[in-house]
Write a protein that holds these residues in place. Sequence first.
Motif, PDB file in Angstrom:
ATOM      1  N   ALA A  59       0.822  -1.214   0.000  1.00 37.36           N
ATOM      2  CA  ALA A  59       0.000   0.000   0.000  1.00 37.36           C
ATOM      3  C   ALA A  59       0.855   1.263   0.000  1.00 37.36           C
ATOM      4  CB  ALA A  59      -0.932  -0.008   1.214  1.00 37.36           C
ATOM      5  N   ILE A  60       1.922   1.267   0.785  1.00 33.92           N
ATOM      6  CA  ILE A  60       2.792   2.448   0.860  1.00 33.92           C
ATOM      7  C   ILE A  60       3.585   2.610  -0.431  1.00 33.92           C
ATOM      8  CG2 ILE A  60       4.662   3.587   2.131  1.00 33.92           C
ATOM      9  CD1 ILE A  60       3.768   1.929   4.607  1.00 33.92           C
ATOM     10  N   VAL A  61       4.086   1.503  -0.966  1.00 30.49           N
ATOM     11  CA  VAL A  61       4.835   1.548  -2.229  1.00 30.49           C
ATOM     12  C   VAL A  61       3.949   2.111  -3.343  1.00 30.49           C
ATOM     13  CG1 VAL A  61       5.826   0.110  -4.068  1.00 30.49           C
ATOM     14  CG2 VAL A  61       6.529  -0.246  -1.690  1.00 30.49           C
ATOM     15  N   ALA A  62       2.676   1.696  -3.379  1.00 35.75           N
ATOM     16  CA  ALA A  62       1.752   2.188  -4.402  1.00 35.75           C
ATOM     17  C   ALA A  62       1.648   3.708  -4.337  1.00 35.75           C
ATOM     18  CB  ALA A  62       0.372   1.548  -4.224  1.00 35.75           C
ATOM     19  N   ARG A  63       1.507   4.247  -3.134  1.00 35.01           N
ATOM     20  CA  ARG A  63       1.443   5.705  -2.972  1.00 35.01           C
ATOM     21  C   ARG A  63       2.738   6.370  -3.437  1.00 35.01           C
ATOM     22  NH1 ARG A  63       1.707   8.309   1.955  1.00 35.01           N
ATOM     23  NH2 ARG A  63       3.650   7.155   2.272  1.00 35.01           N
ATOM     24  N   ASP A  64       3.866   5.781  -3.062  1.00 34.82           N
ATOM     25  CA  ASP A  64       5.152   6.407  -3.355  1.00 34.82           C
ATOM     26  C   ASP A  64       5.501   6.395  -4.838  1.00 34.82           C
ATOM     27  OD1 ASP A  64       5.376   7.033  -0.708  1.00 34.82           O
ATOM     28  OD2 ASP A  64       6.870   5.508  -0.223  1.00 34.82           O
ATOM     29  N   VAL A  65       5.030   5.367  -5.587  1.00 32.43           N
ATOM     30  CA  VAL A  65       5.290   5.384  -7.035  1.00 32.43           C
ATOM     31  C   VAL A  65       4.384   6.396  -7.725  1.00 32.43           C
ATOM     32  CG1 VAL A  65       6.184   3.027  -7.138  1.00 32.43           C
ATOM     33  CG2 VAL A  65       3.749   3.426  -7.572  1.00 32.43           C
ATOM     34  N   VAL A  66       3.201   6.635  -7.159  1.00 36.36           N
ATOM     35  CA  VAL A  66       2.319   7.684  -7.694  1.00 36.36           C
ATOM     36  C   VAL A  66       2.997   9.043  -7.533  1.00 36.36           C
ATOM     37  CG1 VAL A  66       0.146   8.934  -7.292  1.00 36.36           C
ATOM     38  CG2 VAL A  66       0.146   6.440  -7.391  1.00 36.36           C
ATOM     39  N   VAL A  67       3.530   9.285  -6.356  1.00 35.98           N
ATOM     40  CA  VAL A  67       4.226  10.551  -6.097  1.00 35.98           C
ATOM     41  C   VAL A  67       5.465  10.685  -6.994  1.00 35.98           C
ATOM     42  CG1 VAL A  67       5.486  11.897  -4.374  1.00 35.98           C
ATOM     43  CG2 VAL A  67       3.379  10.705  -3.726  1.00 35.98           C
ATOM     44  N   ALA A  68       6.192   9.585  -7.151  1.00 37.50           N
ATOM     45  CA  ALA A  68       7.415   9.597  -7.963  1.00 37.50           C
ATOM     46  C   ALA A  68       7.142   9.898  -9.429  1.00 37.50           C
ATOM     47  CB  ALA A  68       8.153   8.268  -7.834  1.00 37.50           C
TER      48      ALA A  68
END
Length: 327
Positions: A127-136
């Motif tokens: 879940a956190i990785v999904a958010r962070d790739v969106v931000v990236a």
Amino acid sequence: MDSQKVLPCFLAHLVLLLMVFVISNAQGLKYGFYSETCPNAEAIVKEEVDKVMAVAPSLAGPLLRMHFHDCFVRGCDGSVLLNSSTNQAEKNAFPNLSLRGFQIIDRVKTALEKACPGVVSCADIIAIVARDVVVATKGPYYQVETGRRDGRVSNLTEALLNLPPPSSNISSLKSAFAAKGLSVKDLAVLSGAHTIGTSHCSSFTNRLYNFTGKGANDTDPTMDKNYIARLKMRCSATDTTTLVEMDPGSFRTFDLDYYTLVVKRRGLFQSDAALLDDSETKAYVLKAISTGSTFFKDFGESMMNMGRIGVLTGTSGEIRKQCAKVN
């Protein structure tokens, strides 16, 4: 009112309130769940994701998609990560064969285990990785609720039954999302994740060749003819290996272009084109490309809604030491 009637009525209301409390309490998710047990957890995840995005930005789409594929089967419990000695796990199901980035989840898990052994679940990492790739990829930052625990079961058949295929029509999409407690708006919003990433030809060649069974040149009439011609140059009818951008021109940037393409009848999948077949989803598509677009804000909210599906919390499940196998 008769006291004999009042008491049963009061008890019924009390039971209902208790049920609501138990259900909401069972969710067990909250922002900053690891603030005391692993205060740097999200910073560690971001550091690892940023390293990966610097050298392999094409993994953003698959890592975002992994969260969706995890949550729609048995809930957001990390079951999509489990290996099977008999190849009968979720990741062995046809819809998941194109998932990539499992090694990135393992890399993040290794870093977290070094900092906080046995604390952060694999389900939360997804879940956190999904958010962070969106931000990236220049998408919105949104807070992620954490506190999920990992499941111990992963079943190929359940993946086949629960993951809506790219050939889905609007009624089956709405039913699939409703079955997970998600709204029609969530469907329209989460479809916007197709703004990043690629797809194998096999996920949409049915729209290019023999669409209704009348012959090889029979194409999907809802798809722009020029787009069809361009896709045919990339994909033969039997191509299973070539990758095509889902959002041509900006497939590595989280933006609004996906909705622009859908309106132009250039959505890659039937499930994309289907958004124009329902008044509510069509209205959202048009709103997303308007001046008053709320897509970035809506995306964070819909991801939060999806991230709550069937979660294991409290003493349910486990915190896996390795994401690919149960303890």
